[in-house]
Design a protein around this motif. Structure first.
Motif, PDB file in Angstrom:
ATOM      1  N   LYS A   2       0.829  -1.192   0.000  1.00 29.01           N
ATOM      2  CA  LYS A   2       0.000   0.000   0.000  1.00 29.01           C
ATOM      3  C   LYS A   2       0.868   1.249   0.000  1.00 29.01           C
ATOM      4  CE  LYS A   2      -3.567  -2.334   2.730  1.00 29.01           C
ATOM      5  NZ  LYS A   2      -4.316  -2.318   4.002  1.00 29.01           N
ATOM      6  N   CYS A   3       0.255   2.356  -0.352  1.00 26.77           N
ATOM      7  CA  CYS A   3       0.948   3.636  -0.216  1.00 26.77           C
ATOM      8  C   CYS A   3      -0.065   4.675   0.227  1.00 26.77           C
ATOM      9  CB  CYS A   3       1.617   4.067  -1.523  1.00 26.77           C
ATOM     10  SG  CYS A   3       0.471   4.367  -2.873  1.00 26.77           S
ATOM     11  N   PHE A   4       0.444   5.762   0.822  1.00 28.77           N
ATOM     12  CA  PHE A   4      -0.467   6.836   1.170  1.00 28.77           C
ATOM     13  C   PHE A   4       0.054   8.123   0.558  1.00 28.77           C
ATOM     14  CE2 PHE A   4       2.651   6.830   4.566  1.00 28.77           C
ATOM     15  CZ  PHE A   4       2.884   8.159   4.825  1.00 28.77           C
ATOM     16  N   ASP A  68       3.716   3.009   2.473  1.00 24.78           N
ATOM     17  CA  ASP A  68       2.893   2.787   3.652  1.00 24.78           C
ATOM     18  C   ASP A  68       3.787   2.519   4.861  1.00 24.78           C
ATOM     19  OD1 ASP A  68      -0.053   2.061   4.573  1.00 24.78           O
ATOM     20  OD2 ASP A  68       1.321   0.592   5.467  1.00 24.78           O
ATOM     21  N   LYS A  69       3.423   3.072   5.989  1.00 27.84           N
ATOM     22  CA  LYS A  69       4.254   2.952   7.186  1.00 27.84           C
ATOM     23  C   LYS A  69       4.439   1.508   7.639  1.00 27.84           C
ATOM     24  CE  LYS A  69       3.317   7.577   8.996  1.00 27.84           C
ATOM     25  NZ  LYS A  69       2.755   8.375  10.123  1.00 27.84           N
ATOM     26  N   GLU A  71       4.857  -1.017   5.611  1.00 27.68           N
ATOM     27  CA  GLU A  71       5.510  -1.793   4.562  1.00 27.68           C
ATOM     28  C   GLU A  71       6.987  -1.396   4.429  1.00 27.68           C
ATOM     29  OE1 GLU A  71       4.075  -4.210   3.171  1.00 27.68           O
ATOM     30  OE2 GLU A  71       1.945  -3.870   3.534  1.00 27.68           O
TER      31      GLU A  71
END
Length: 303
Positions: A2-4, A68-69, A71
């Protein structure tokens, strides 16, 4: 993975929050350098293929995509300059789409919405985009610790005319064209160049990009100054390039000349070529199943 996403604005100042939780921050804390008062409205249009093009930029911004924090995070970062002939910014498929995929692979990515050279809004349009690229590098490097980024692993990427901007920063970083009170290094640690405009030389350049940046009858010294294959030194950052052999908009000779110059100066350079694909394919060259980003990530892993 994931990414934010976070849109950054206004430096260390308080930022507004949108309904979706994103915050918006301008590239500059105060006045935008090299600007002239002029009424110009920024516009954004999306075509039937989902490609969004932005024009009329007077307030440049960075949009950040972090891994993502929860990952893996490589600590590396890339500032992305979309292309568009120095006339528009193809900000979706040559900006945000690339940033999302980089973040999903553990690389922080920042999409730079830079000013396009225009006499009406700039005192000196030749340097306007470069000022924004220098400022983007300055901001990311100075806030690297805050954002979990390694300050010596920050690169610049560019597509087409954005590739010219990225290679210009890579070869013109030593002279700061912005306020730099901390003496922060503006040198990228590596570059990623997709079907880039490199040269302003007749017969090699993309005429539209050159005309927009330097004018229809540029001075010989400006042609030389902004022909980046002529500005390479042993300190120029390593580069990864991608180009299609049948590109009839920006000739592959641009990438070849840059790679040759880098190799002559002992600088690491890699060029991925495709027999077909034309120009402007972004992440996906539809003529092949091969994904250039996979090769880039392997190459980047060596730094």
């Amino acid at each position: 993975m994931k990414c934010f996403t976070m849109m950054l604005c206004c430096g260390m100042l308080a930022a507004g929050t949108l309904a979706n939780g994103q915050t918006v921050l301008n590239l500059y804390d105060g006045d935008v350098p090299n600007s002239k008062p002029f009424q110009l409205e920024e516009t954004s249009n999306t075509d039937d293929n989902g490609i969004t093009r932005v024009s009329g930029v007077t307030v440049p911004t960075l949009t950040a995509y972090f891994p993502d924090k929860g990952e893996a995070n490589t600590g590396k970062a890339v500032i992305i300059c979309p292309g568009g002939g120095y006339s528009i910014l193809a900000i979706s498929h040559e900006g945000h789409d690339v940033a999302k995929l980089l973040a999903a692979n553990g690389v922080a990515a920042f999409v730079l919405k830079y000013r396009l050279p225009k006499d009406e809004i700039m005192v000196d349009k030749r340097i306007g985009p470069l000022q924004d690229a220098q400022r983007a590098m300055q901001v990311v490097r100075e806030r690297a610790d805050e954002w979990g980024i390694l300050a010596d692993k920050i690169g610049i990427a560019g597509f087409s005319a954005g590739g010219h901007l990225a290679s210009t920063l890579s070869t013109h970083y030593a002279e700061a064209l912005i306020d730099n009170p901390k003496g922060t290094s503006l040198r990228p640690d590596f570059s990623l160049l997709l079907y880039p405009v490199i040269s302003m030389q007749p017969g090699m350049t993309h005429a539209g990009s050159r005309n927009n940046l330097l004018g229809s009858q540029p001075e010989p010294e400006d042609i030389s100054l902004f022909s980046n294959e002529m500005r390479v030194t042993a300190d120029t950052p390593p580069a990864f390039l991608v180009h299609a052999e049948d590109d009839n908009v920006v000739y592959i000779a641009n990438s070849q000349a840059y790679v040759e110059a880098l190799e002559q100066h002992g600088v690491n350079a890699k060029l991925i070529t495709y027999p077909a694909g034309g120009h402007g394919f972004g992440l996906n060259n539809k003529t092949t199943a091969d994904k250039w980003l996979d090769h880039f990530l392997v190459w980047l892993g060596n730094f």
